[in-house]
Motif scaffolding. Structure first.
Motif, short mmCIF file in Angstrom:
data_model
loop_
_atom_site.label_atom_id
_atom_site.label_comp_id
_atom_site.label_asym_id
_atom_site.label_seq_id
_atom_site.Cartn_x
_atom_site.Cartn_y
_atom_site.Cartn_z
N CYS A 95 162.10 78.95 -12.98
CA CYS A 95 161.46 80.00 -12.18
C CYS A 95 161.43 79.64 -10.69
CB CYS A 95 160.04 80.25 -12.67
SG CYS A 95 159.98 80.87 -14.37
N THR A 96 161.06 78.41 -10.38
CA THR A 96 160.99 78.02 -8.97
C THR A 96 162.38 78.00 -8.35
OG1 THR A 96 161.01 75.68 -9.62
CG2 THR A 96 158.87 76.70 -9.27
N GLY A 97 163.36 77.46 -9.09
CA GLY A 97 164.73 77.46 -8.57
C GLY A 97 165.28 78.87 -8.41
N ALA A 98 164.99 79.74 -9.38
CA ALA A 98 165.51 81.11 -9.33
C ALA A 98 164.92 81.90 -8.18
CB ALA A 98 165.23 81.81 -10.65
N THR A 99 163.63 81.73 -7.92
CA THR A 99 163.00 82.49 -6.83
C THR A 99 163.49 81.99 -5.48
OG1 THR A 99 161.07 83.00 -8.18
CG2 THR A 99 160.80 83.12 -5.79
N CYS A 100 163.63 80.68 -5.33
CA CYS A 100 164.20 80.15 -4.08
C CYS A 100 165.63 80.65 -3.89
CB CYS A 100 164.17 78.63 -4.08
SG CYS A 100 162.54 77.92 -3.77
N GLY A 101 166.41 80.65 -4.96
CA GLY A 101 167.79 81.13 -4.87
C GLY A 101 167.84 82.60 -4.50
N ALA A 102 166.96 83.41 -5.09
CA ALA A 102 166.94 84.83 -4.77
C ALA A 102 166.59 85.07 -3.31
CB ALA A 102 165.95 85.55 -5.69
N LEU A 103 165.59 84.34 -2.80
CA LEU A 103 165.19 84.55 -1.41
C LEU A 103 166.30 84.13 -0.45
CD1 LEU A 103 162.87 85.45 0.46
CD2 LEU A 103 162.31 83.04 0.70
N LEU A 104 166.93 82.99 -0.70
CA LEU A 104 168.05 82.57 0.15
C LEU A 104 169.22 83.55 0.04
CD1 LEU A 104 168.35 79.97 2.00
CD2 LEU A 104 166.36 80.02 0.51
N GLY A 105 169.39 84.15 -1.14
CA GLY A 105 170.43 85.15 -1.31
C GLY A 105 170.15 86.40 -0.48
N ILE A 106 168.87 86.80 -0.40
CA ILE A 106 168.52 87.94 0.45
C ILE A 106 168.72 87.60 1.93
CG2 ILE A 106 166.62 89.41 1.24
CD1 ILE A 106 165.49 89.19 -1.64
N LEU A 107 168.27 86.43 2.32
CA LEU A 107 168.35 86.04 3.73
C LEU A 107 169.81 85.94 4.20
CD1 LEU A 107 165.58 83.30 3.90
CD2 LEU A 107 165.55 85.50 5.08
N ASN A 108 170.66 85.35 3.39
CA ASN A 108 172.03 85.03 3.82
C ASN A 108 173.09 85.90 3.18
OD1 ASN A 108 170.95 82.86 5.35
ND2 ASN A 108 170.95 81.57 3.52
N GLY A 109 172.73 86.70 2.19
CA GLY A 109 173.71 87.51 1.48
C GLY A 109 174.52 86.68 0.50
N ARG A 110 175.22 87.39 -0.36
CA ARG A 110 176.12 86.69 -1.29
C ARG A 110 177.17 85.92 -0.50
NH1 ARG A 110 178.30 86.71 -6.61
NH2 ARG A 110 180.13 85.38 -6.47
N SER A 111 177.59 86.49 0.61
CA SER A 111 178.62 85.84 1.42
C SER A 111 178.15 84.52 2.00
CB SER A 111 179.06 86.77 2.55
OG SER A 111 177.95 87.14 3.37
N GLY A 112 176.82 84.30 2.03
CA GLY A 112 176.28 83.06 2.57
C GLY A 112 175.95 82.02 1.53
N ILE A 113 176.19 82.31 0.25
CA ILE A 113 175.95 81.32 -0.81
C ILE A 113 177.22 80.48 -0.98
CG2 ILE A 113 175.43 80.97 -3.25
CD1 ILE A 113 173.84 83.54 -3.22
N PRO A 114 177.11 79.16 -0.94
CA PRO A 114 178.31 78.31 -1.06
C PRO A 114 179.06 78.60 -2.35
CG PRO A 114 176.43 77.01 -0.33
CD PRO A 114 175.89 78.36 -0.70
N PRO A 115 180.39 78.76 -2.28
CA PRO A 115 181.18 79.08 -3.48
C PRO A 115 181.04 78.06 -4.60
CG PRO A 115 182.47 79.39 -1.47
CD PRO A 115 181.20 78.73 -1.05
N GLU A 116 180.79 76.78 -4.24
CA GLU A 116 180.70 75.78 -5.31
C GLU A 116 179.50 76.02 -6.23
OE1 GLU A 116 179.00 73.74 -1.50
OE2 GLU A 116 180.62 75.13 -2.04
N TRP A 117 178.50 76.75 -5.75
CA TRP A 117 177.37 77.10 -6.61
C TRP A 117 177.67 78.34 -7.45
CZ3 TRP A 117 173.35 74.19 -7.81
CH2 TRP A 117 172.98 73.15 -6.96
N CYS A 118 178.54 79.21 -6.98
CA CYS A 118 178.83 80.46 -7.69
C CYS A 118 179.85 80.27 -8.81
CB CYS A 118 179.37 81.51 -6.71
SG CYS A 118 178.23 81.96 -5.37
N LYS A 119 180.87 79.48 -8.54
CA LYS A 119 181.99 79.39 -9.49
C LYS A 119 181.60 78.93 -10.89
CE LYS A 119 186.68 77.58 -9.97
NZ LYS A 119 187.76 76.77 -9.34
N PRO A 120 180.73 77.92 -11.05
CA PRO A 120 180.44 77.43 -12.41
C PRO A 120 179.76 78.45 -13.31
CG PRO A 120 179.86 75.77 -10.78
CD PRO A 120 180.15 77.02 -10.03
N ILE A 121 179.06 79.43 -12.73
CA ILE A 121 178.32 80.38 -13.58
C ILE A 121 178.97 81.75 -13.64
CG2 ILE A 121 176.13 79.20 -13.15
CD1 ILE A 121 175.38 81.68 -11.42
N GLY A 122 180.01 81.99 -12.84
CA GLY A 122 180.71 83.26 -12.90
C GLY A 122 179.87 84.42 -12.43
#
Length: 524
Positions: free
Chosen positions: A273-300
């Protein structure tokens, strides 16, 4: 719901908004997957990346699941027609997760204790826990930049299975996330969110402590331990400490996506829950385009569920599909409330008054905080009736308590509203079984009665009331629920933190592994 008027029109570019919403759900999936293997454990960790062999799939997570049930309710009813009763019906239809407050809520709802009673009754162990604030992103995405529009929905959401600190926690996170669409300073976002919860509540105390530790330049482990000490009396898996861990992740992460979610997860406890909420907030602040690809690729890009019934829910299969459905609901909300920040194909243009309003909560926030978890509301064709319990619906034979009856939101004038109680033998009202209130247009009238409980024919007793307005020759029947004290046991006899939850989670992960093996062609 309460609309606020925003001085000056504000617009957000459609593609920019879509990038932020997609970033929100992507960050949610990433942080939840990162923290899933450590959930429920209280020690410190030192993870720096995923510890699972994911093979292109996220771990199923109730943090996102439950919001799919809410999305279905919004799509079916329209945003501004959703309230706690509608969400309760969606809960009964869609939510199958048995854990903690989820199971308590289902039990209460099925036995005729509607929200907000469903969140406070039989729920002492879990009313202040984490199940509500983890599902605030939908409301934030529907009302970008306008937390005072989002907080009433967050209250209706949280009260289904929480009360008190469990509700305050979601009001805090929905503000944090909604404001992040137009405010990018994390420190300011924290202050803005504190304005929408009671300053003396335990969530606010944990947040202020985490901020103080950061500003004192103590390391994140020291800050985490101070938050744990501050909340020790509440036990594990509770909102105040875990909201504190979210703040530690956000502050000590310094805007770096990976460092932020890892710091939150490394604090332990409700790590997904803590990781997911931090991830969601950073996703809003920076957009999907601002999330490092190495974090996106493993989960599709897929969505995996564990807590909702997939039958007839039309679940989105991908994060892109989820994002587009949320955007469609946002457009529908704009059609109902033209004062909202609106989508445009042109440039983003935020009226200067809108960011200023973030630091001056509208009347909406105070009205939401004034709502009681012991107050049942009954919408009628000609107004709104409410019963507020002095103590709550749990009583013993011979016990007395005061009930506050209210009627308002009526278009008519010069009439009277009557309440006739149909009490079983042995149940009495000190002032008699009939009450009347004069009606003045748009005014609310209240009176108190004192009820003495008689014998209960069963665990729960639903007292019938006939409600009438003076120029209508028919009654409307409602019931007020009461529960016999000492007859319901809803707490989990947990022998060690997280054992019941870890078992269910391991079953879910086992199912995921089997699915991954099938997809890889290696057999079940």
């Amino acid at each position: 719901m309460f609309h606020r008027k925003t001085p000056g029109e504000s617009f957000i570019n459609r593609q920019e908004y879509r990038d932020k919403v997609l970033g929100c759900w992507t960050g949610k999936n990433i942080g939840g997957t990162l923290g899933a293997p450590l959930e429920g454990r209280r020690e410190l960790f030192d993870v720096t990346f995923y510890t699972q062999d994911l093979r292109g799939n996220p771990v199923p997570n109730d943090d996102l699941d439950l919001q799919l049930a809410w999305l279905r309710a919004v799509e079916t009813n329209g945003v501004y027609h959703v309230d706690e009763r509608i969400l309760a019906e969606s809960w009964l239809a869609c939510v199958i997760g048995p854990w903690g407050e989820y199971g308590v809520a289902r039990f209460n709802l099925a036995n005729g204790l509607p929200p907000p009673l469903s969140g406070i009754c039989n729920n002492e162990q879990w009313k202040n826990s984490n199940g509500a604030w983890i599902r605030s992103e939908l409301w934030a995405c529907l009302f970008p930049g306008e937390p005072d529009e989002a907080v009433p929905f967050a209250w209706c959401d949280a009260c289904v299975d929480h009360a008190e600190e469990g509700i305050y926690a979601e009001l805090f996170t929905v503000t944090l996330e909604a404001a992040a669409f137009i405010e990018h300073d994390i420190r300011k976002l924290i202050d803005i969110s504190l304005l929408r919860i009671p300053p003396e509540c335990r969530v606010a105390r944990s947040v202020r402590l985490a901020v103080a530790e950061f500003e004192a330049e103590h390391d994140w482990r020291t800050a985490r331990n101070r938050v744990v000490e501050e909340s020790a009396d509440l036990g594990w898996f509770q909102a105040p400490a875990n909201i504190g861990f979210v703040i530690i992740g956000l502050l000590y992460g310094g805007g770096d996506f990976g460092r932020t979610i890892c710091t939150a997860v490394n604090c332990g406890d409700d790590t997904d829950c803590t990781g997911a909420t931090c991830g969601a907030l950073l996703g809003i602040l920076n957009g999907r385009s601002g999330i490092p690809p190495e974090w996106c690729k493993p989960i599709g890009e897929g969505i995996r569920t564990v807590a909702v019934n997939s039958f007839d829910m039309f679940l989105p299969e991908t994060l892109d599909e989820l994002t587009d459905r949320v955007i469609a609901c946002k457009v529908q909300a704009e059609s109902e409330n033209p004062t909202l920040l609106r989508l445009t194909d042109g440039l983003t243009s935020i009226a200067p008054e809108l960011p200023a309003l973030l630091e001056e909560p509208a009347e909406t926030a105070s009205r939401v905080l004034a709502r009681s978890s012991r107050r049942l509301e009954y919408p009628l064709p000609f107004g709104r009736f409410a019963v507020e319990f002095e103590k709550g619906p749990v009583m013993r034979p011979g016990e007395r308590q005061k009930l506050k009856l209210s009627f308002g939101e009526c278009l008519f004038d010069g009439r009277f509203f009557s309440v006739d109680w149909k009490l079983p033998d042995g149940w009495t009202l000190a002032s008699g079984t009939r009450q009347r209130m004069m009606i003045r247009r748009y005014c609310t009238f209240s009176l108190e009665v004192e009820l003495t409980a008689g014998e209960f024919p069963d665990v729960l007793c639903h007292l019938p009331l006939e409600l009438r307005i003076s120029d209508r020759d028919y009654p409307i029947l409602v019931t007020v629920p009461f529960q016999l004290a000492g007859t319901v046991q809803a707490e989990h006899p947990v022998s060690s933190p997280g054992c019941w939850d870890a078992f269910d989670r391991s079953m879910a992960r086992g199912a995921l592994v089997a699915e991954q093996r099938r997809e890889a062609g290696s057999g079940a």
